[in-house]
Design an enzyme around this catalytic site. Sequence first.
Site, PDB file in Angstrom:
ATOM      1  N   ASP A 162       0.873  -1.263  -0.074  1.00 20.04           N
ATOM      2  CA  ASP A 162       0.190  -0.044   0.069  1.00 20.04           C
ATOM      3  C   ASP A 162       0.869   1.251  -0.128  1.00 20.04           C
ATOM      4  O   ASP A 162       0.416   2.372   0.292  1.00 20.04           O
ATOM      5  CB  ASP A 162      -0.804   0.054   1.188  1.00 20.04           C
ATOM      6  CG  ASP A 162      -2.126  -1.095   1.160  1.00 20.04           C
ATOM      7  OD1 ASP A 162      -2.404  -1.442   0.062  1.00 20.04           O
ATOM      8  OD2 ASP A 162      -2.219  -1.612   2.169  1.00 20.04           O
TER       9      ASP A 162
ATOM     10  N   HIS B  73      -1.726  -8.980  -3.058  1.00 17.88           N
ATOM     11  CA  HIS B  73      -2.184  -7.632  -2.725  1.00 17.88           C
ATOM     12  C   HIS B  73      -0.917  -6.740  -2.554  1.00 17.88           C
ATOM     13  O   HIS B  73      -0.257  -6.462  -1.795  1.00 17.88           O
ATOM     14  CB  HIS B  73      -2.673  -7.639  -1.120  1.00 17.88           C
ATOM     15  CG  HIS B  73      -3.360  -6.631  -0.566  1.00 17.88           C
ATOM     16  ND1 HIS B  73      -4.545  -6.118  -0.499  1.00 17.88           N
ATOM     17  CD2 HIS B  73      -2.525  -5.312  -0.065  1.00 17.88           C
ATOM     18  CE1 HIS B  73      -5.033  -4.789  -0.167  1.00 17.88           C
ATOM     19  NE2 HIS B  73      -3.507  -4.413   0.340  1.00 17.88           N
TER      20      HIS B  73
ATOM     21  N   ASP C 119      -6.055 -17.245  -2.620  1.00 20.50           N
ATOM     22  CA  ASP C 119      -5.411 -16.287  -3.712  1.00 20.50           C
ATOM     23  C   ASP C 119      -6.415 -15.133  -4.148  1.00 20.50           C
ATOM     24  O   ASP C 119      -6.878 -15.039  -5.016  1.00 20.50           O
ATOM     25  CB  ASP C 119      -4.928 -17.089  -4.781  1.00 20.50           C
ATOM     26  CG  ASP C 119      -3.736 -16.142  -5.685  1.00 20.50           C
ATOM     27  OD1 ASP C 119      -3.313 -15.162  -5.107  1.00 20.50           O
ATOM     28  OD2 ASP C 119      -3.139 -16.840  -6.586  1.00 20.50           O
TER      29      ASP C 119
ATOM     30  N   GLU D 102      -0.835 -10.544   1.205  1.00 16.83           N
ATOM     31  CA  GLU D 102       0.326  -9.322   1.156  1.00 16.83           C
ATOM     32  C   GLU D 102       1.315  -9.647   1.852  1.00 16.83           C
ATOM     33  O   GLU D 102       1.778 -10.370   2.760  1.00 16.83           O
ATOM     34  CB  GLU D 102      -0.540  -8.205   2.110  1.00 16.83           C
ATOM     35  CG  GLU D 102       0.354  -6.914   2.118  1.00 16.83           C
ATOM     36  CD  GLU D 102      -0.133  -5.671   2.700  1.00 16.83           C
ATOM     37  OE1 GLU D 102       0.199  -4.551   2.426  1.00 16.83           O
ATOM     38  OE2 GLU D 102      -0.828  -6.017   3.564  1.00 16.83           O
TER      39      GLU D 102
END
Length: 597
Positions: free
Chosen positions: A162, A501, A549, A558
């Site tokens: 992120d 992610h 997944d 992540e």
Amino acid sequence: MSERSNLWGGTFDITLEMEDQSIESGHRHYYDRSAYQSPLEDEVKQGWLLRPAMDMEMKRKKKKRCFNINPTVLIRTLVVVAVLAGFVALVAFLATRRHHHRPPPVQDNYTIALQRALMFFNAQRSGKLPANNHVSWRGDSCLDDGNGYLNGLEGGYYDGGDAVKYSFPASFAMTMLSWSVLEYSAKYETAGELNHVKDIIRWGTDYLLKTFNSSADTIDKIVLQVGKNSSENCWIRPESINYPRPVIPCSTCPALAAEMAAALAAASIVFKDDHKYSKKLVHGADILFKFATKGEGERYAGGSDPPSNFYNSSGFWDEFVWGGAWMYCATGNSSYIDLVTSPGLAKHAEAFWGGPDHGVHGWDNKHAGAQLLMSRLRMFLDFGYPYEEMLKNFHEQICEIICSYLPGSHNFKRTNGGLIELNHGKPKPLQYVTNAAFLATLYADYLEATLTPGWQCGAKFYPKDAFRDFAKTQIDYILGRNLRHMSYVVGFSDHFPQYVHHKGASIPGYIKHQSCQEGLRWKESKKPNPNTIVGAMVGGPDKHDGFQDNRSNYNFTEPTIAGNAGLVAALVALSDGSKTGIDKNTMFYAIPPFSMP
């Protein structure tokens, strides 16, 4: 003659003056004195008077030999010389050909996985990227981070998917990577990755030095975080970020500051040959540790770290032990060993308390790592009084912890596939498993280095290979030997997570600019990530060996730099199975001898 001196001022060379003294003291058997005696005067005169006649006779004989050479002998001699020359040339040709076509050494799976795991850090770099970053879909990003704050906060690593920079896990990652280099630099070099991992560490420590006034003698704040997690309503590549990113400073954060001190102290030993940079790291670590403890050590009465959405510290006393141990290794200053062996500090840290997380080494809990590090001091330096009692306690604790990892122990459950549940079935288990694998392998190599065949765990004696075997089973599980036959390290084997992610990996590299809302379609896409984030270890399966997944479920998919640091450390420790052993001395280069002459 120049004199070479060791770290503590002793000399290794013998001077000419010393040589003369040795001759005068009777050591005359090193040469034949008669070889230096002058010839007699009559012999000199005779040689001089007869020299013309002797020279004429030698010239006459030489001239006679030149005119009486047998042609047959000459031809045979030339043939023999030619044959010998041809034979030598043939041997040299075959040797060169064999050398050029010699197959490269076969790399084991751990070495291959190590090389991939290190690449993940290249994909996580923020700022102006170096030319050798070698991740085609990454570019420069967030160049304006921290504008106006000290000298700016460009650089460093994004924590996960992120694009947020957290100082706490980043510091822990750099500490773990530095520890692995100090123990296994030869293995890194064999794998061709020593310079790479040192570049990774320096990229991290360069950024950490920007998060506080590292040139001052005292500080009153450090940076806790840069950026904000907004994955729910904003999904864009780091390269597309053009909005202001908040800088969150902290004036009371003992756990973070002590972990940062540990990172800079450990790295200062890695870069000990770069004296200027190493000294800069030590200075930064020193003022960070003083800031963490307010200079009060075990009598610290200040507050704890502020709450965070993702990286809340459960306590700071373990970081005081961990950071203090690294400070001692980096400086040799006895005040640090006095602090970390203080019974009061150990009591505050609950270092000997059982508890559900006893032995779970990670970004928040440093007990196990600190105890193994302190045991290393005891095993190789033999401190004795007044440190022996506490060091022995630390040693017994880490032995108990390592024993608790073995299959015969009931401290931790295992999944049906054999994965140890160090976080008791909670999400993201692999980051703790890799750390345990590293500690167990390192412990086995400490036993090897001290010629200890094994250890008594309860009523059973285990050979040292049992601890390494535990580490292998866990890392093998992560690499694909599990019920799903899936590697949880992206890019290793043919079956690995496709929906990681990660904003940068999930959006095609040709998209340069887009809004937060426009990017959400890539998060929700049913297609696999267009970019393979090589080497990323994802969060991992659940307690039933199940795995989703799914790009939106970060608990499964992540990756993080803290998790990958433990993976790298475990892989290098297990790599090149034909060789075991550690570098026993480098970590202690700054610690002075106990008895100075």
